[in-house]
Design a protein around this motif. Structure first.
Motif, PDB file in Angstrom:
ATOM      1  N   VAL A  10       0.805  -1.305   0.009  1.00  0.00           N
ATOM      2  CA  VAL A  10       0.071   0.112   0.050  1.00  0.00           C
ATOM      3  C   VAL A  10       0.763   1.524   0.233  1.00  0.00           C
ATOM      4  N   LEU A  11       0.852   2.272  -0.916  1.00  0.00           N
ATOM      5  CA  LEU A  11       1.462   3.130  -0.994  1.00  0.00           C
ATOM      6  C   LEU A  11       0.724   4.398  -0.629  1.00  0.00           C
ATOM      7  N   SER A  12       1.494   5.304  -0.177  1.00  0.00           N
ATOM      8  CA  SER A  12       0.741   6.748   0.414  1.00  0.00           C
ATOM      9  C   SER A  12       0.670   7.740  -0.959  1.00  0.00           C
ATOM     10  N   LYS A  13      -0.372   8.723  -0.871  1.00  0.00           N
ATOM     11  CA  LYS A  13      -0.306   9.807  -1.902  1.00  0.00           C
ATOM     12  C   LYS A  13       1.155  10.184  -1.947  1.00  0.00           C
ATOM     13  N   ARG A  14       1.175  10.909  -3.298  1.00  0.00           N
ATOM     14  CA  ARG A  14       2.486  11.308  -3.615  1.00  0.00           C
ATOM     15  C   ARG A  14       3.124  12.405  -2.652  1.00  0.00           C
ATOM     16  N   PRO A  15       4.426  12.316  -2.488  1.00  0.00           N
ATOM     17  CA  PRO A  15       5.377  11.397  -2.863  1.00  0.00           C
ATOM     18  C   PRO A  15       5.144  10.062  -2.353  1.00  0.00           C
ATOM     19  N   ALA A  16       5.064   8.977  -3.245  1.00  0.00           N
ATOM     20  CA  ALA A  16       4.655   7.616  -2.762  1.00  0.00           C
ATOM     21  C   ALA A  16       5.949   7.223  -1.938  1.00  0.00           C
ATOM     22  N   THR A  17       5.366   6.523  -0.709  1.00  0.00           N
ATOM     23  CA  THR A  17       6.270   5.714   0.102  1.00  0.00           C
ATOM     24  C   THR A  17       5.571   4.732   0.603  1.00  0.00           C
ATOM     25  N   VAL A  18       6.217   3.544   0.934  1.00  0.00           N
ATOM     26  CA  VAL A  18       5.394   2.221   1.438  1.00  0.00           C
ATOM     27  C   VAL A  18       4.633   2.629   2.780  1.00  0.00           C
ATOM     28  N   LEU A  19       3.241   2.543   2.647  1.00  0.00           N
ATOM     29  CA  LEU A  19       2.523   2.701   4.175  1.00  0.00           C
ATOM     30  C   LEU A  19       2.453   1.478   4.841  1.00  0.00           C
ATOM     31  N   PHE A  20       1.941   0.237   4.116  1.00  0.00           N
ATOM     32  CA  PHE A  20       1.924  -0.989   4.479  1.00  0.00           C
ATOM     33  C   PHE A  20       2.366  -2.279   3.553  1.00  0.00           C
ATOM     34  N   VAL A  21       2.620  -3.233   3.957  1.00  0.00           N
ATOM     35  CA  VAL A  21       2.581  -4.490   3.481  1.00  0.00           C
ATOM     36  C   VAL A  21       1.749  -5.664   4.048  1.00  0.00           C
ATOM     37  N   HIS A  22       0.803  -6.222   3.341  1.00  0.00           N
ATOM     38  CA  HIS A  22       0.185  -7.180   4.002  1.00  0.00           C
ATOM     39  C   HIS A  22       0.367  -8.505   3.337  1.00  0.00           C
ATOM     40  N   ASP A  23       0.496  -9.704   4.110  1.00  0.00           N
ATOM     41  CA  ASP A  23       0.409 -10.844   3.520  1.00  0.00           C
ATOM     42  C   ASP A  23      -1.101 -11.467   3.355  1.00  0.00           C
ATOM     43  N   ILE A  24      -1.598 -11.856   2.191  1.00  0.00           N
ATOM     44  CA  ILE A  24      -3.036 -11.944   1.947  1.00  0.00           C
ATOM     45  C   ILE A  24      -3.253 -13.557   1.914  1.00  0.00           C
ATOM     46  N   ASP A  25      -4.045 -14.100   2.882  1.00  0.00           N
ATOM     47  CA  ASP A  25      -3.975 -15.571   3.168  1.00  0.00           C
ATOM     48  C   ASP A  25      -5.120 -16.149   2.130  1.00  0.00           C
ATOM     49  N   PHE A  26      -5.064 -15.869   0.915  1.00  0.00           N
ATOM     50  CA  PHE A  26      -5.826 -16.744   0.201  1.00  0.00           C
ATOM     51  C   PHE A  26      -4.995 -17.581  -0.940  1.00  0.00           C
ATOM     52  N   LYS A  27      -3.861 -17.730  -0.572  1.00  0.00           N
ATOM     53  CA  LYS A  27      -2.867 -18.266  -1.616  1.00  0.00           C
ATOM     54  C   LYS A  27      -3.193 -19.743  -1.981  1.00  0.00           C
ATOM     55  N   GLY A  28      -3.096 -19.752  -3.173  1.00  0.00           N
ATOM     56  CA  GLY A  28      -3.810 -20.962  -4.040  1.00  0.00           C
ATOM     57  C   GLY A  28      -4.848 -21.086  -4.530  1.00  0.00           C
ATOM     58  N   ILE A  29      -5.764 -20.129  -4.064  1.00  0.00           N
ATOM     59  CA  ILE A  29      -7.300 -20.068  -4.207  1.00  0.00           C
ATOM     60  C   ILE A  29      -7.351 -19.188  -5.530  1.00  0.00           C
ATOM     61  N   ALA A  30      -8.332 -19.416  -6.317  1.00  0.00           N
ATOM     62  CA  ALA A  30      -8.170 -18.592  -7.753  1.00  0.00           C
ATOM     63  C   ALA A  30      -9.245 -17.167  -7.421  1.00  0.00           C
ATOM     64  N   PRO A  31      -8.873 -16.378  -8.230  1.00  0.00           N
ATOM     65  CA  PRO A  31      -9.533 -15.070  -7.786  1.00  0.00           C
ATOM     66  C   PRO A  31     -11.005 -15.089  -7.614  1.00  0.00           C
ATOM     67  N   LEU A  32     -11.998 -15.564  -8.439  1.00  0.00           N
ATOM     68  CA  LEU A  32     -13.222 -15.815  -8.304  1.00  0.00           C
ATOM     69  C   LEU A  32     -13.646 -16.392  -7.100  1.00  0.00           C
ATOM     70  N   LYS A  33     -12.890 -17.437  -6.760  1.00  0.00           N
ATOM     71  CA  LYS A  33     -13.173 -18.133  -5.255  1.00  0.00           C
ATOM     72  C   LYS A  33     -12.912 -17.084  -4.348  1.00  0.00           C
ATOM     73  N   ARG A  34     -11.910 -16.438  -4.359  1.00  0.00           N
ATOM     74  CA  ARG A  34     -11.631 -15.255  -3.163  1.00  0.00           C
ATOM     75  C   ARG A  34     -12.595 -14.590  -2.820  1.00  0.00           C
ATOM     76  N   ARG A  35     -13.465 -13.930  -4.073  1.00  0.00           N
ATOM     77  CA  ARG A  35     -14.407 -12.982  -3.743  1.00  0.00           C
ATOM     78  C   ARG A  35     -15.778 -13.735  -3.132  1.00  0.00           C
ATOM     79  N   GLU A  36     -15.616 -15.006  -2.997  1.00  0.00           N
ATOM     80  CA  GLU A  36     -17.037 -15.486  -2.308  1.00  0.00           C
ATOM     81  C   GLU A  36     -16.599 -15.581  -0.847  1.00  0.00           C
ATOM     82  N   SER A  37     -15.265 -15.320  -0.501  1.00  0.00           N
ATOM     83  CA  SER A  37     -14.936 -15.846   0.958  1.00  0.00           C
ATOM     84  C   SER A  37     -15.290 -14.487   1.955  1.00  0.00           C
TER      85      SER A  37
END
Length: 255
Positions: free
Chosen positions: A212-239
């Motif tokens: 996640v970047l901030s407004k300009r000037p861009a810097t890194v605000l957050f880095v998130h691990d997403i716990d849907f690894k191995g799950i297809a995009p359409l299936k993730r949207r159902e979770s």
């Protein structure tokens, strides 16, 4: 990520100033993050924050004003690297068949050998374009054109894919389908990818990690691990977790 795994790409305190006749614009400031083999990373941020600048720096199209960029632990020096860049529009040449569009990178890099051509075209066959190789781009749907553009990007066997809002020109239903296709192809070919997008849902549905970047000037605000690894995009949207992530990221972008 295994601590012994080496990053493909690292930004360490990267700053980017643009100089124009009107003055100097600070686009990015103190950007620091790492990309590891096999990851699908999404970069999100407010409109105009400099997301595409991140890809241009990664691709050596821009030289940072400060900080360092490392590729496999060595300082990037502007020389050739085997990264593939996929743009917002498919940019297929209308006068070339799909086959000739897909093999264009091999021609440009003087690597149009029988072996490389066979490998590139086998990808097209594997991912549903085998019957359309002799067609021209205007004979294909938007989704199929974008799939062809991805296969073209993969033709030269890049180790890192840089995806600059590649679904933004598609209608909503087609975007959902193409997202699934692109995820399947990238994971199936065990590629590493950085996706720049303004669409929070898209980021959640595709990424292993979200920067996640901030407004300009861009810097890194957050880095998130997403716990849907191995799950297809359409299936993730159902979770149920999908809406939890959406709300969290929405708040972070609108602080």
């Amino acid at each position: 990520m295994n601590e012994n795994t080496k990053a493909i790409l690292e930004f360490q305190g990267v700053t980017m100033n643009y100089h124009t006749p009107q003055g100097e614009t600070l686009a990015a400031q103190d950007l620091s993050f790492s990309i590891y083999p096999g990851e699908f990373i999404a970069v999100i941020g407010p409109s105009g924050c400099g997301k595409t600048t991140v890809l241009s720096l990664a691709a050596n199209l821009l030289k940072p004003s400060g900080g360092e960029i490392y590729i496999h632990g060595k300082k990037a020096d502007g020389r050739y690297n085997n990264f593939g860049y996929m743009l917002q529009k498919d940019e297929l040449f209308p006068w070339r068949t799909i086959e000739k569009n897909i093999t264009l990178p091999l021609e440009i890099r003087k690597a149009d050998t029988a072996e490389n051509r066979e490998r590139a075209l086998s990808l097209a066959v594997k991912y549903g374009l085998g019957d359309f190789l002799k067609h021209y781009p205007d004979q294909l749907s938007g989704g199929m054109r974008q799939r062809a553009a991805l296969i073209r990007t993969l033709a030269s066997a890049p180790e890192l894919l840089l995806l600059d809002e590649p679904f933004s020109a598609l209608d909503y239903q087609t975007r959902l389908s193409v997202c699934n296709d692109v995820y399947s192809i990238i994971k199936g070919e065990k590629k590493t990818a950085i996706l720049v997008t303004h669409d929070i849902s898209e980021a959640i549905s595709l990424a292993d990690r979200i920067i996640v970047l901030s407004k300009r000037p861009a810097t890194v605000l957050f880095v998130h691990d997403i716990d849907f690894k191995g799950i297809a995009p359409l299936k993730r949207r159902e979770s149920p977790q999908f809406s939890v992530w959406f709300e969290k990221l929405w708040k972070e972008l609108n602080v």
